[in-house]
Write an enzyme that holds these catalytic residues in place. Sequence first.
Site, PDB file in Angstrom:
ATOM      1  N   THR A   1      91.843  62.286  10.017  1.00  0.00           N
ATOM      2  CA  THR A   1      91.524  60.743   9.196  1.00  0.00           C
ATOM      3  C   THR A   1      91.779  59.985   8.146  1.00  0.00           C
ATOM      4  OG1 THR A   1      89.202  61.121   9.081  1.00  0.00           O
ATOM      5  CG2 THR A   1      89.536  60.592  10.713  1.00  0.00           C
TER       6      THR A   1
ATOM      7  N   ALA B   1      90.158  56.323   2.907  1.00  0.00           N
ATOM      8  CA  ALA B   1      90.389  57.393   4.734  1.00  0.00           C
ATOM      9  C   ALA B   1      89.267  56.574   6.045  1.00  0.00           C
ATOM     10  CB  ALA B   1      90.300  59.017   4.403  1.00  0.00           C
ATOM     11  N   GLN B   2      90.036  56.038   6.500  1.00  0.00           N
ATOM     12  CA  GLN B   2      88.499  55.427   7.516  1.00  0.00           C
ATOM     13  C   GLN B   2      88.828  56.177   8.555  1.00  0.00           C
ATOM     14  OE1 GLN B   2      87.635  52.193   7.556  1.00  0.00           O
ATOM     15  NE2 GLN B   2      88.755  52.373   5.298  1.00  0.00           N
ATOM     16  N   HIS B   3      87.777  57.227   8.018  1.00  0.00           N
ATOM     17  CA  HIS B   3      87.733  57.684   9.101  1.00  0.00           C
ATOM     18  C   HIS B   3      86.827  57.187  10.951  1.00  0.00           C
ATOM     19  CE1 HIS B   3      87.643  60.889   5.840  1.00  0.00           C
ATOM     20  NE2 HIS B   3      86.756  59.620   5.277  1.00  0.00           N
ATOM     21  N   ASP B   4      85.741  56.953  10.211  1.00  0.00           N
ATOM     22  CA  ASP B   4      85.095  55.862  11.632  1.00  0.00           C
ATOM     23  C   ASP B   4      86.338  55.329  12.716  1.00  0.00           C
ATOM     24  OD1 ASP B   4      83.152  57.564  11.322  1.00  0.00           O
ATOM     25  OD2 ASP B   4      81.846  55.876  10.126  1.00  0.00           O
TER      26      ASP B   4
END
Length: 312
Positions: free
Chosen positions: A191, A234-237
Amino acid sequence: MARPIIIDTDPGIDDALAIMLAAASPEVEILGVVAVAGNVGIENTAPNAAALADLLRLDVPVGRGSALPMWRTPSNAAQVHGENGFGGYELPESPRVLEPGVPLLARLIEESEDPVTVVAIGPLTNIAKLMNEYPETARKIERIVLMGGGTLDVLGNATPTAEFNIWFDPDAAVRVFGFGVPLTMVGLNATHQALVGAHHLPQLLTSGGPAAKMVDHLLAGYGDSHHEEGAGMAQHDSLAIAAVIDPEVITTRRLFVDVENTGRLTTGMTVVDYLDRWGEPNCDVAFGVDVERFRRLLDDRLSVLDATLKED
Protein backbone atom coordinates in the site's frame (compact mmCIF):
# COMPACT_ATOMS: atom_id res chain seq x y z
CA MET A 1 -20.85 -12.31 -13.12
CA ALA A 2 -20.28 -9.95 -10.21
CA ARG A 3 -18.40 -11.40 -7.24
CA PRO A 4 -20.42 -11.13 -3.99
CA ILE A 5 -18.47 -9.33 -1.28
CA ILE A 6 -18.99 -8.23 2.29
CA ILE A 7 -16.95 -5.23 3.44
CA ASP A 8 -15.76 -5.30 7.06
CA THR A 9 -14.53 -1.82 7.83
CA ASP A 10 -13.63 0.87 10.38
CA PRO A 11 -14.33 4.12 8.47
CA GLY A 12 -11.86 5.88 8.40
CA ILE A 13 -10.58 8.12 5.65
CA ASP A 14 -9.13 5.47 3.34
CA ASP A 15 -12.09 3.18 4.13
CA ALA A 16 -14.42 5.78 2.62
CA LEU A 17 -12.56 5.78 -0.71
CA ALA A 18 -12.45 1.99 -0.68
CA ILE A 19 -16.20 1.64 -0.18
CA MET A 20 -16.79 4.20 -2.93
CA LEU A 21 -14.60 2.17 -5.29
CA ALA A 22 -16.52 -1.02 -4.51
CA ALA A 23 -19.86 0.74 -5.01
CA ALA A 24 -18.67 2.05 -8.39
CA SER A 25 -17.44 -1.29 -9.73
CA PRO A 26 -19.71 -3.78 -11.55
CA GLU A 27 -17.21 -6.58 -10.97
CA VAL A 28 -18.41 -6.85 -7.36
CA GLU A 29 -21.80 -6.98 -5.66
CA ILE A 30 -21.79 -5.56 -2.14
CA LEU A 31 -23.99 -7.78 0.04
CA GLY A 32 -23.48 -5.76 3.21
CA VAL A 33 -21.17 -3.52 5.20
CA VAL A 34 -20.15 -4.34 8.77
CA ALA A 35 -18.39 -1.85 11.03
CA VAL A 36 -15.70 -2.63 13.59
CA ALA A 37 -13.82 -0.44 16.04
CA GLY A 38 -10.38 0.57 14.86
CA ASN A 39 -9.47 3.90 13.33
CA VAL A 40 -11.97 5.40 15.79
CA GLY A 41 -14.44 3.82 18.17
CA ILE A 42 -17.51 1.87 17.09
CA GLU A 43 -19.66 4.84 18.17
CA ASN A 44 -18.21 6.58 15.10
CA THR A 45 -17.32 3.78 12.68
CA ALA A 46 -20.82 2.27 12.70
CA PRO A 47 -22.69 5.52 11.93
CA ASN A 48 -19.96 6.42 9.42
CA ALA A 49 -20.55 3.13 7.60
CA ALA A 50 -24.30 3.77 7.55
CA ALA A 51 -23.84 7.35 6.34
CA LEU A 52 -21.54 6.18 3.54
CA ALA A 53 -24.09 3.56 2.51
CA ASP A 54 -26.71 6.32 2.31
CA LEU A 55 -24.43 8.60 0.30
CA LEU A 56 -23.69 5.82 -2.17
CA ARG A 57 -27.33 4.67 -2.40
CA LEU A 58 -26.39 1.18 -1.24
CA ASP A 59 -29.50 -0.91 -0.65
CA VAL A 60 -27.72 -3.33 1.66
CA PRO A 61 -27.75 -4.01 5.40
CA VAL A 62 -25.19 -2.32 7.63
CA GLY A 63 -23.96 -3.98 10.82
CA ARG A 64 -22.55 -2.67 14.07
CA GLY A 65 -19.78 -5.07 15.00
CA SER A 66 -17.18 -5.34 17.74
CA ALA A 67 -16.49 -2.37 19.95
CA LEU A 68 -13.37 -3.85 21.54
CA PRO A 69 -10.50 -6.13 20.58
CA MET A 70 -10.95 -9.74 21.67
CA TRP A 71 -8.88 -9.46 24.88
CA ARG A 72 -6.99 -6.18 24.82
CA THR A 73 -7.43 -2.56 25.79
CA PRO A 74 -8.42 -0.61 22.66
CA SER A 75 -6.53 2.27 21.15
CA ASN A 76 -7.38 4.16 17.97
CA ALA A 77 -5.95 6.37 15.24
CA ALA A 78 -7.99 9.52 15.80
CA GLN A 79 -4.76 11.51 15.47
CA VAL A 80 -4.75 10.46 11.79
CA HIS A 81 -8.45 10.22 10.96
CA GLY A 82 -9.86 12.95 13.20
CA GLU A 83 -12.24 12.43 16.10
CA ASN A 84 -15.16 11.49 13.83
CA GLY A 85 -13.08 9.27 11.53
CA PHE A 86 -13.58 11.42 8.44
CA GLY A 87 -11.13 14.17 9.29
CA GLY A 88 -13.97 16.44 10.34
CA TYR A 89 -16.00 15.92 7.17
CA GLU A 90 -19.65 15.58 8.13
CA LEU A 91 -22.19 13.35 6.37
CA PRO A 92 -25.89 13.47 7.23
CA GLU A 93 -26.82 11.12 10.05
CA SER A 94 -28.31 7.91 8.74
CA PRO A 95 -31.76 6.73 9.89
CA ARG A 96 -30.81 3.08 9.27
CA VAL A 97 -31.28 0.51 11.99
CA LEU A 98 -27.97 -1.29 12.31
CA GLU A 99 -27.92 -5.07 12.73
CA PRO A 100 -25.59 -6.90 15.12
CA GLY A 101 -22.44 -7.25 13.06
CA VAL A 102 -21.22 -10.83 13.50
CA PRO A 103 -24.68 -12.44 13.05
CA LEU A 104 -25.10 -10.27 9.95
CA LEU A 105 -21.84 -11.59 8.51
CA ALA A 106 -23.05 -15.13 9.10
CA ARG A 107 -26.47 -14.51 7.59
CA LEU A 108 -25.12 -12.89 4.44
CA ILE A 109 -22.66 -15.74 3.86
CA GLU A 110 -25.36 -18.36 4.34
CA GLU A 111 -27.93 -16.60 2.17
CA SER A 112 -25.64 -15.93 -0.79
CA GLU A 113 -26.16 -18.23 -3.76
CA ASP A 114 -22.47 -17.93 -4.64
CA PRO A 115 -19.37 -18.13 -2.41
CA VAL A 116 -18.60 -14.83 -0.74
CA THR A 117 -15.36 -12.86 -0.58
CA VAL A 118 -14.92 -10.93 2.66
CA VAL A 119 -12.89 -7.76 2.24
CA ALA A 120 -11.56 -6.88 5.68
CA ILE A 121 -10.18 -3.35 5.72
CA GLY A 122 -10.21 -2.85 9.48
CA PRO A 123 -9.07 -4.88 12.47
CA LEU A 124 -10.01 -8.56 12.23
CA THR A 125 -12.12 -8.79 15.40
CA ASN A 126 -15.44 -9.42 13.65
CA ILE A 127 -13.93 -12.06 11.38
CA ALA A 128 -12.29 -13.93 14.26
CA LYS A 129 -15.56 -13.87 16.20
CA LEU A 130 -17.36 -15.25 13.14
CA MET A 131 -14.85 -18.11 13.08
CA ASN A 132 -15.37 -18.77 16.78
CA GLU A 133 -19.17 -18.49 16.86
CA TYR A 134 -20.10 -19.74 13.37
CA PRO A 135 -17.17 -21.93 12.29
CA GLU A 136 -19.06 -23.91 9.64
CA THR A 137 -20.37 -20.72 8.09
CA ALA A 138 -16.90 -19.15 8.15
CA ARG A 139 -15.53 -22.14 6.23
CA LYS A 140 -17.89 -21.30 3.36
CA ILE A 141 -16.04 -18.01 2.70
CA GLU A 142 -14.37 -18.20 -0.71
CA ARG A 143 -11.53 -15.86 0.26
CA ILE A 144 -10.66 -13.15 2.75
CA VAL A 145 -8.81 -10.20 1.23
CA LEU A 146 -7.44 -8.16 4.09
CA MET A 147 -5.66 -4.88 4.39
CA GLY A 148 -3.17 -5.41 7.14
CA GLY A 149 0.31 -6.43 8.08
CA GLY A 150 3.31 -6.17 5.85
CA THR A 151 6.61 -7.75 4.97
CA LEU A 152 10.18 -6.91 5.87
CA ASP A 153 10.14 -4.08 3.30
CA VAL A 154 7.78 -1.89 5.36
CA LEU A 155 7.14 -3.21 8.84
CA GLY A 156 4.83 -0.94 10.80
CA ASN A 157 2.82 2.24 11.17
CA ALA A 158 1.37 1.60 14.65
CA THR A 159 4.69 0.45 16.09
CA PRO A 160 8.08 -0.08 14.47
CA THR A 161 7.07 -3.68 13.68
CA ALA A 162 3.26 -3.69 13.42
CA GLU A 163 0.66 -2.34 11.00
CA PHE A 164 -2.35 -0.75 12.72
CA ASN A 165 -5.16 -3.17 11.79
CA ILE A 166 -3.18 -6.20 12.97
CA TRP A 167 -1.74 -4.41 16.00
CA PHE A 168 -5.21 -3.28 17.16
CA ASP A 169 -6.28 -6.91 17.66
CA PRO A 170 -3.38 -9.32 17.11
CA ASP A 171 -5.24 -12.15 18.82
CA ALA A 172 -8.01 -11.91 16.23
CA ALA A 173 -5.39 -11.89 13.50
CA VAL A 174 -3.80 -15.08 14.84
CA ARG A 175 -7.20 -16.78 14.60
CA VAL A 176 -7.84 -15.57 11.06
CA PHE A 177 -4.42 -16.51 9.67
CA GLY A 178 -4.64 -19.93 11.27
CA PHE A 179 -8.24 -20.80 10.34
CA GLY A 180 -7.65 -22.21 6.87
CA VAL A 181 -9.81 -19.98 4.65
CA PRO A 182 -7.88 -18.70 1.59
CA LEU A 183 -6.26 -15.36 2.39
CA THR A 184 -4.79 -12.47 0.46
CA MET A 185 -2.76 -10.02 2.56
CA VAL A 186 -2.44 -6.51 1.17
CA GLY A 187 0.08 -5.04 3.59
CA LEU A 188 2.02 -1.84 4.03
CA ASN A 189 4.81 -2.99 1.73
CA ALA A 190 2.22 -2.89 -1.09
CA THR A 191 0.00 0.00 0.00
CA HIS A 192 2.92 2.38 0.46
CA GLN A 193 3.42 2.08 -3.28
CA ALA A 194 -0.21 3.05 -3.98
CA LEU A 195 0.16 6.79 -3.49
CA VAL A 196 -2.75 8.92 -4.66
CA GLY A 197 -3.05 12.68 -4.56
CA ALA A 198 -5.67 15.02 -5.95
CA HIS A 199 -3.63 15.46 -9.14
CA HIS A 200 -4.03 11.74 -9.84
CA LEU A 201 -7.84 12.04 -9.91
CA PRO A 202 -8.49 14.79 -12.50
CA GLN A 203 -11.82 13.41 -13.76
CA LEU A 204 -13.22 12.93 -10.29
CA LEU A 205 -12.17 16.18 -8.70
CA THR A 206 -13.52 18.31 -11.54
CA SER A 207 -16.95 16.63 -11.48
CA GLY A 208 -18.14 18.49 -8.40
CA GLY A 209 -20.54 15.92 -7.01
CA PRO A 210 -20.89 14.61 -3.44
CA ALA A 211 -18.23 11.92 -3.76
CA ALA A 212 -15.77 14.37 -5.29
CA LYS A 213 -16.32 16.86 -2.48
CA MET A 214 -15.66 14.26 0.18
CA VAL A 215 -12.60 12.80 -1.55
CA ASP A 216 -11.16 16.28 -2.11
CA HIS A 217 -11.51 17.05 1.60
CA LEU A 218 -9.96 13.77 2.68
CA LEU A 219 -6.99 13.97 0.32
CA ALA A 220 -6.36 17.64 0.99
CA GLY A 221 -6.29 17.39 4.75
CA TYR A 222 -4.76 14.04 5.49
CA GLY A 223 -1.57 12.68 3.97
CA ASP A 224 0.97 10.04 4.89
CA SER A 225 3.99 11.15 6.86
CA HIS A 226 6.12 8.38 5.34
CA HIS A 227 6.19 10.08 1.95
CA GLU A 228 7.31 13.35 0.45
CA GLU A 229 4.86 16.22 0.50
CA GLY A 230 2.81 16.20 -2.68
CA ALA A 231 3.43 12.54 -3.45
CA GLY A 232 -0.03 11.60 -2.28
CA MET A 233 -1.74 9.55 0.38
CA ALA A 234 -1.13 5.80 0.63
CA GLN A 235 -4.41 4.14 -0.30
CA HIS A 236 -4.30 1.20 2.06
CA ASP A 237 -7.93 0.08 1.92
CA SER A 238 -8.69 1.04 -1.67
CA LEU A 239 -5.84 -1.17 -2.84
CA ALA A 240 -7.41 -4.19 -1.12
CA ILE A 241 -10.74 -3.47 -2.84
CA ALA A 242 -8.95 -2.93 -6.17
CA ALA A 243 -7.26 -6.31 -5.81
CA VAL A 244 -10.71 -7.93 -5.77
CA ILE A 245 -12.03 -5.86 -8.67
CA ASP A 246 -8.91 -6.19 -10.84
CA PRO A 247 -6.46 -8.83 -9.57
CA GLU A 248 -3.78 -7.60 -12.00
CA VAL A 249 -3.38 -4.45 -9.91
CA ILE A 250 -1.18 -6.44 -7.53
CA THR A 251 1.28 -9.30 -7.82
CA THR A 252 1.44 -11.84 -5.02
CA ARG A 253 3.57 -14.66 -3.71
CA ARG A 254 2.14 -17.61 -1.78
CA LEU A 255 3.84 -17.88 1.62
CA PHE A 256 3.28 -18.93 5.20
CA VAL A 257 2.31 -16.00 7.46
CA ASP A 258 1.73 -15.96 11.21
CA VAL A 259 1.11 -13.12 13.65
CA GLU A 260 3.10 -12.32 16.78
CA ASN A 261 0.72 -11.73 19.69
CA THR A 262 2.95 -12.23 22.75
CA GLY A 263 6.13 -10.31 21.97
CA ARG A 264 7.27 -7.46 24.19
CA LEU A 265 8.44 -5.39 21.19
CA THR A 266 6.83 -7.12 18.23
CA THR A 267 3.16 -7.71 19.11
CA GLY A 268 1.09 -7.33 15.94
CA MET A 269 3.93 -8.14 13.55
CA THR A 270 3.05 -10.33 10.57
CA VAL A 271 5.92 -12.79 10.29
CA VAL A 272 6.36 -13.96 6.69
CA ASP A 273 8.27 -17.18 6.07
CA TYR A 274 10.31 -16.58 2.92
CA LEU A 275 12.22 -19.85 3.35
CA ASP A 276 9.24 -22.25 3.56
CA ARG A 277 10.50 -23.65 6.86
CA TRP A 278 7.55 -23.20 9.23
CA GLY A 279 4.51 -24.61 7.52
CA GLU A 280 2.48 -24.91 4.38
CA PRO A 281 1.84 -21.56 2.67
CA ASN A 282 -1.44 -20.10 3.91
CA CYS A 283 -1.56 -16.65 2.33
CA ASP A 284 -1.15 -14.85 -0.99
CA VAL A 285 1.05 -11.92 0.03
CA ALA A 286 0.93 -8.77 -2.10
CA PHE A 287 4.32 -7.44 -3.21
CA GLY A 288 4.07 -5.53 -6.49
CA VAL A 289 1.55 -2.81 -7.40
CA ASP A 290 0.72 -1.46 -10.86
CA VAL A 291 0.36 2.06 -9.51
CA GLU A 292 -0.77 3.73 -12.73
CA ARG A 293 -3.39 1.03 -13.32
CA PHE A 294 -4.64 1.53 -9.76
CA ARG A 295 -4.84 5.31 -10.08
CA ARG A 296 -6.73 5.04 -13.38
CA LEU A 297 -9.16 2.60 -11.82
CA LEU A 298 -9.88 4.99 -8.96
CA ASP A 299 -10.29 8.02 -11.18
CA ASP A 300 -12.40 6.30 -13.84
CA ARG A 301 -14.73 4.51 -11.45
CA LEU A 302 -15.18 7.28 -8.91
CA SER A 303 -15.81 9.95 -11.55
CA VAL A 304 -18.63 7.87 -13.05
CA LEU A 305 -20.02 7.22 -9.56
CA ASP A 306 -19.87 10.92 -8.72
CA ALA A 307 -21.74 11.89 -11.88
CA THR A 308 -24.46 9.37 -11.03
CA LEU A 309 -24.81 10.66 -7.48
CA LYS A 310 -24.90 14.25 -8.73
CA GLU A 311 -27.82 13.42 -11.01
CA ASP A 312 -29.93 11.87 -8.24
